[in-house]
Design a protein around this motif. Structure first.
Motif, PDB file in Angstrom:
ATOM      1  N   ARG A  74       0.837  -1.189   0.000  1.00  0.00           N
ATOM      2  CA  ARG A  74       0.000   0.000   0.000  1.00  0.00           C
ATOM      3  C   ARG A  74       0.878   1.247   0.000  1.00  0.00           C
ATOM      4  NH1 ARG A  74      -4.429  -1.337   4.792  1.00  0.00           N
ATOM      5  NH2 ARG A  74      -5.082  -3.402   4.008  1.00  0.00           N
ATOM      6  N   ALA A  75       0.252   2.397  -0.264  1.00  0.00           N
ATOM      7  CA  ALA A  75       0.982   3.656  -0.123  1.00  0.00           C
ATOM      8  C   ALA A  75       1.401   3.811   1.325  1.00  0.00           C
ATOM      9  CB  ALA A  75       0.101   4.819  -0.551  1.00  0.00           C
ATOM     10  N   GLY A  76       2.478   4.526   1.579  1.00  0.00           N
ATOM     11  CA  GLY A  76       2.988   4.689   2.937  1.00  0.00           C
ATOM     12  C   GLY A  76       1.946   5.226   3.899  1.00  0.00           C
ATOM     13  N   GLY A  77       2.162   4.916   5.182  1.00  0.00           N
ATOM     14  CA  GLY A  77       1.274   5.433   6.207  1.00  0.00           C
ATOM     15  C   GLY A  77       0.291   4.424   6.752  1.00  0.00           C
ATOM     16  N   TYR A  78       0.578   3.133   6.562  1.00  0.00           N
ATOM     17  CA  TYR A  78      -0.242   2.079   7.154  1.00  0.00           C
ATOM     18  C   TYR A  78       0.623   1.258   8.109  1.00  0.00           C
ATOM     19  CZ  TYR A  78      -3.994   3.110   3.906  1.00  0.00           C
ATOM     20  OH  TYR A  78      -4.992   3.752   3.222  1.00  0.00           O
ATOM     21  N   ALA A  79      -0.036   0.624   9.066  1.00  0.00           N
ATOM     22  CA  ALA A  79       0.673  -0.205  10.033  1.00  0.00           C
ATOM     23  C   ALA A  79       0.852  -1.614   9.489  1.00  0.00           C
ATOM     24  CB  ALA A  79      -0.098  -0.250  11.351  1.00  0.00           C
ATOM     25  N   TYR A  80       2.059  -2.131   9.629  1.00  0.00           N
ATOM     26  CA  TYR A  80       2.351  -3.524   9.308  1.00  0.00           C
ATOM     27  C   TYR A  80       2.779  -4.175  10.618  1.00  0.00           C
ATOM     28  CZ  TYR A  80       4.984  -7.545   7.442  1.00  0.00           C
ATOM     29  OH  TYR A  80       5.464  -8.805   7.190  1.00  0.00           O
ATOM     30  N   VAL A  81       1.925  -5.042  11.151  1.00  0.00           N
ATOM     31  CA  VAL A  81       2.183  -5.674  12.445  1.00  0.00           C
ATOM     32  C   VAL A  81       2.231  -7.186  12.256  1.00  0.00           C
ATOM     33  CG1 VAL A  81       1.445  -5.898  14.851  1.00  0.00           C
ATOM     34  CG2 VAL A  81       0.908  -3.801  13.576  1.00  0.00           C
ATOM     35  N   TYR A  82       3.284  -7.800  12.752  1.00  0.00           N
ATOM     36  CA  TYR A  82       3.409  -9.247  12.635  1.00  0.00           C
ATOM     37  C   TYR A  82       3.886  -9.831  13.961  1.00  0.00           C
ATOM     38  CZ  TYR A  82       8.305  -7.943  11.819  1.00  0.00           C
ATOM     39  OH  TYR A  82       9.557  -7.391  11.926  1.00  0.00           O
ATOM     40  N   LEU A  83       3.792 -11.138  14.051  1.00  0.00           N
ATOM     41  CA  LEU A  83       4.155 -11.866  15.268  1.00  0.00           C
ATOM     42  C   LEU A  83       5.476 -12.580  15.045  1.00  0.00           C
ATOM     43  CD1 LEU A  83       2.704 -12.442  18.043  1.00  0.00           C
ATOM     44  CD2 LEU A  83       1.967 -14.615  17.031  1.00  0.00           C
ATOM     45  N   ILE A  84       6.381 -12.518  16.036  1.00  0.00           N
ATOM     46  CA  ILE A  84       7.634 -13.270  15.976  1.00  0.00           C
ATOM     47  C   ILE A  84       7.719 -14.207  17.172  1.00  0.00           C
ATOM     48  CG2 ILE A  84       8.883 -11.541  14.642  1.00  0.00           C
ATOM     49  CD1 ILE A  84      10.233 -10.658  17.263  1.00  0.00           C
ATOM     50  N   TYR A  85       8.396 -15.323  16.967  1.00  0.00           N
ATOM     51  CA  TYR A  85       8.578 -16.332  18.020  1.00  0.00           C
ATOM     52  C   TYR A  85       7.247 -16.795  18.606  1.00  0.00           C
ATOM     53  CZ  TYR A  85      13.169 -14.080  17.785  1.00  0.00           C
ATOM     54  OH  TYR A  85      14.345 -13.523  17.348  1.00  0.00           O
ATOM     55  N   GLY A  86       6.158 -16.554  17.881  1.00  0.00           N
ATOM     56  CA  GLY A  86       4.846 -16.996  18.342  1.00  0.00           C
ATOM     57  C   GLY A  86       4.291 -16.230  19.511  1.00  0.00           C
ATOM     58  N   MET A  87       4.971 -15.123  19.905  1.00  0.00           N
ATOM     59  CA  MET A  87       4.497 -14.429  21.105  1.00  0.00           C
ATOM     60  C   MET A  87       4.689 -12.920  21.098  1.00  0.00           C
ATOM     61  SD  MET A  87       7.416 -15.515  23.929  1.00  0.00           S
ATOM     62  CE  MET A  87       7.265 -17.264  23.596  1.00  0.00           C
ATOM     63  N   TYR A  88       5.608 -12.392  20.300  1.00  0.00           N
ATOM     64  CA  TYR A  88       5.899 -10.954  20.341  1.00  0.00           C
ATOM     65  C   TYR A  88       5.447 -10.271  19.061  1.00  0.00           C
ATOM     66  CZ  TYR A  88       9.060 -12.431  24.084  1.00  0.00           C
ATOM     67  OH  TYR A  88       9.588 -12.980  25.214  1.00  0.00           O
ATOM     68  N   HIS A  89       4.748  -9.162  19.208  1.00  0.00           N
ATOM     69  CA  HIS A  89       4.332  -8.383  18.053  1.00  0.00           C
ATOM     70  C   HIS A  89       5.396  -7.332  17.723  1.00  0.00           C
ATOM     71  CE1 HIS A  89       0.349  -9.993  19.275  1.00  0.00           C
ATOM     72  NE2 HIS A  89       0.158 -10.010  17.969  1.00  0.00           N
ATOM     73  N   CYS A  90       5.488  -7.008  16.440  1.00  0.00           N
ATOM     74  CA  CYS A  90       6.383  -5.961  15.967  1.00  0.00           C
ATOM     75  C   CYS A  90       5.578  -4.961  15.142  1.00  0.00           C
ATOM     76  CB  CYS A  90       7.502  -6.551  15.106  1.00  0.00           C
ATOM     77  SG  CYS A  90       8.688  -7.569  16.017  1.00  0.00           S
ATOM     78  N   PHE A  91       5.744  -3.691  15.454  1.00  0.00           N
ATOM     79  CA  PHE A  91       5.009  -2.629  14.773  1.00  0.00           C
ATOM     80  C   PHE A  91       5.911  -1.953  13.749  1.00  0.00           C
ATOM     81  CE2 PHE A  91       4.212   2.012  14.686  1.00  0.00           C
ATOM     82  CZ  PHE A  91       2.995   2.003  14.028  1.00  0.00           C
ATOM     83  N   ASN A  92       5.444  -1.936  12.514  1.00  0.00           N
ATOM     84  CA  ASN A  92       6.170  -1.327  11.409  1.00  0.00           C
ATOM     85  C   ASN A  92       5.300  -0.283  10.720  1.00  0.00           C
ATOM     86  OD1 ASN A  92       8.645  -3.481  10.627  1.00  0.00           O
ATOM     87  ND2 ASN A  92       6.885  -4.394  11.659  1.00  0.00           N
ATOM     88  N   VAL A  93       5.954   0.683  10.129  1.00  0.00           N
ATOM     89  CA  VAL A  93       5.303   1.731   9.356  1.00  0.00           C
ATOM     90  C   VAL A  93       5.605   1.491   7.883  1.00  0.00           C
ATOM     91  CG1 VAL A  93       5.293   4.204   8.882  1.00  0.00           C
ATOM     92  CG2 VAL A  93       5.506   3.389  11.238  1.00  0.00           C
ATOM     93  N   VAL A  94       4.576   1.318   7.062  1.00  0.00           N
ATOM     94  CA  VAL A  94       4.784   1.187   5.624  1.00  0.00           C
ATOM     95  C   VAL A  94       5.306   2.522   5.102  1.00  0.00           C
ATOM     96  CG1 VAL A  94       3.679   0.736   3.404  1.00  0.00           C
ATOM     97  CG2 VAL A  94       3.017  -0.590   5.420  1.00  0.00           C
ATOM     98  N   ALA A  95       6.378   2.467   4.310  1.00  0.00           N
ATOM     99  CA  ALA A  95       7.071   3.699   3.925  1.00  0.00           C
ATOM    100  C   ALA A  95       7.490   3.648   2.461  1.00  0.00           C
ATOM    101  CB  ALA A  95       8.297   3.906   4.811  1.00  0.00           C
ATOM    102  N   GLY A  96       6.698   4.236   1.614  1.00  0.00           N
ATOM    103  CA  GLY A  96       7.031   4.283   0.202  1.00  0.00           C
ATOM    104  C   GLY A  96       5.778   4.476  -0.625  1.00  0.00           C
ATOM    105  N   PRO A  97       5.927   4.733  -1.903  1.00  0.00           N
ATOM    106  CA  PRO A  97       4.764   4.862  -2.777  1.00  0.00           C
ATOM    107  C   PRO A  97       4.029   3.524  -2.895  1.00  0.00           C
ATOM    108  CG  PRO A  97       6.768   5.699  -3.824  1.00  0.00           C
ATOM    109  CD  PRO A  97       7.187   4.936  -2.621  1.00  0.00           C
ATOM    110  N   GLU A  98       2.796   3.566  -3.329  1.00  0.00           N
ATOM    111  CA  GLU A  98       2.029   2.345  -3.537  1.00  0.00           C
ATOM    112  C   GLU A  98       2.757   1.426  -4.507  1.00  0.00           C
ATOM    113  OE1 GLU A  98      -2.496   0.924  -4.798  1.00  0.00           O
ATOM    114  OE2 GLU A  98      -1.953   3.049  -4.817  1.00  0.00           O
ATOM    115  N   GLY A  99       2.828   0.140  -4.152  1.00  0.00           N
ATOM    116  CA  GLY A  99       3.490  -0.836  -4.994  1.00  0.00           C
ATOM    117  C   GLY A  99       4.946  -1.063  -4.677  1.00  0.00           C
TER     118      GLY A  99
END
Length: 213
Positions: A74-99
Motif C-alpha cells: 500500500r501507499a505509505g502510512g499504514y501499520a504492518y504488524v506481525y508476530l515473531i517467536y509466536g508471542m511478540y508483536h512488531c510494529f512497522n510503518v509502511v514507507a514508500g509509494p504504492e506498490g
C-alpha cells in the motif's frame, strides 16, 4: 502531551531509509478503551523492499493477496504488524509509494504519556524496560495483529510531531539480528538516538550491549 494531528501520508512516501531517520523524535500514540499511551521514537530500522534480503518483501515483486506482506504494498502510512517467536508483536510503518513494499520497524520508544497503563501492561515500573524493544513497546501500547493495516493518518494509532533530533545525536548502524541476510546484514539501516537510555540494545554503538529486544 500536546494534542497534535497525525503526520500526513506524504511523510511516509519517501522510502524506508529516509523515513526511518525522519521518525526519530516523532511520537507514537495509541488510543484504546483503557486510555491513550504514547512514546518518543528513539530507535528504528529500515527494510527496503524486494532487493533487501532482510526485508519480508525480499524477492516479492508484487502484492500477493492474503500474504502477510500484502499491506506493505500500500501507499505509505499504514501499520504492518506481525508476530515473531509466536508471542511478540512488531510494529512497522509502511514507507514508500504504492506498490513499493518498504517498511520501518519501530524498535524502541521513550515513554511519554500513559505510563501507568504501560506499567500495567508490562508488569514493571522501570521506565527503561517499558518500551526498550519492538515486542515490549507493542505490549506496552497494546499493539497487536488487530492493528495490522491500520491507517496511521487516523486518530487511533498514529505518529505525530515531536522533537527534532540533530545529526550529532544519531547513530546509523547495521540492523539487529539479521545475520541471515548476507551482505544486507551490514547495511547501516538502523537509526538510534545514541545517548538515549531507552534503546533496545547498545550493540554497534561502541558500548556494552543493554537488554536486547
Amino acid at each position: 502531551m500536546p494534542d497534535l494531528p497525525p503526520l500526513p501520508r506524504s511523510f511516509y512516501l519517501r522510502g524506508a531509509v529516509e523515513t526511518a531517520r525522519a521518525l526519530l523524535g516523532k511520537v507514537l500514540v495509541h488510543r484504546t478503551a483503557e486510555g491513550a499511551a504514547a512514546g518518543i521514537v528513539v530507535e528504528t530500522e529500515a527494510y527496503a523492499g524486494p532487493a533487501d534480503a532482510a526485508c519480508h518483501a525480499f524477492g516479492i515483486p508484487a502484492a500477493r493477496p492474503g500474504h502477510r506482506t500484502e499491506v506493505m504494498f500500500r501507499a505509505g502510512g499504514y501499520a504492518y504488524v506481525y508476530l515473531i517467536y509466536g508471542m511478540y508483536h512488531c510494529f512497522n510503518v509502511v514507507a514508500g509509494p504504492e506498490g513499493f513494499p518498504e517498511a520501518v520497524l519501530i524498535r524502541a520508544l521513550e515513554p511519554l504519556s500513559g505510563v501507568e497503563l504501560m506499567e500495567r501492561h508490562r508488569g514493571t515500573r522501570d521506565a527503561r524496560k517499558l518500551c526498550s524493544g519492538p515486542g515490549k513497546l507493542c505490549q506496552a501500547l497494546r499493539i497487536s495483529r488487530e492493528q495490522n493495516g491500520a491507517d496511521l493518518t487516523g486518530e487511533t494509532l498514529f505518529l505525530t510531531e515531536g522533537e527534532s533530533i540533530p545529526g550529532a545525536r544519531v547513530a546509523a548502524t547495521p540492523r539487529i539480528n539479521v545475520d541471515y541476510a548476507g551482505e544486507a546484514a551490514g547495511y547501516p539501516y538502523r537509526f538510534a538516538v545514541k545517548d538515549s537510555p531507552f534503546l533496545s540494545t547498545r550493540r554497534f554503538l561502541g558500548k556494552k550491549a543493554s537488554v536486547d529486544a
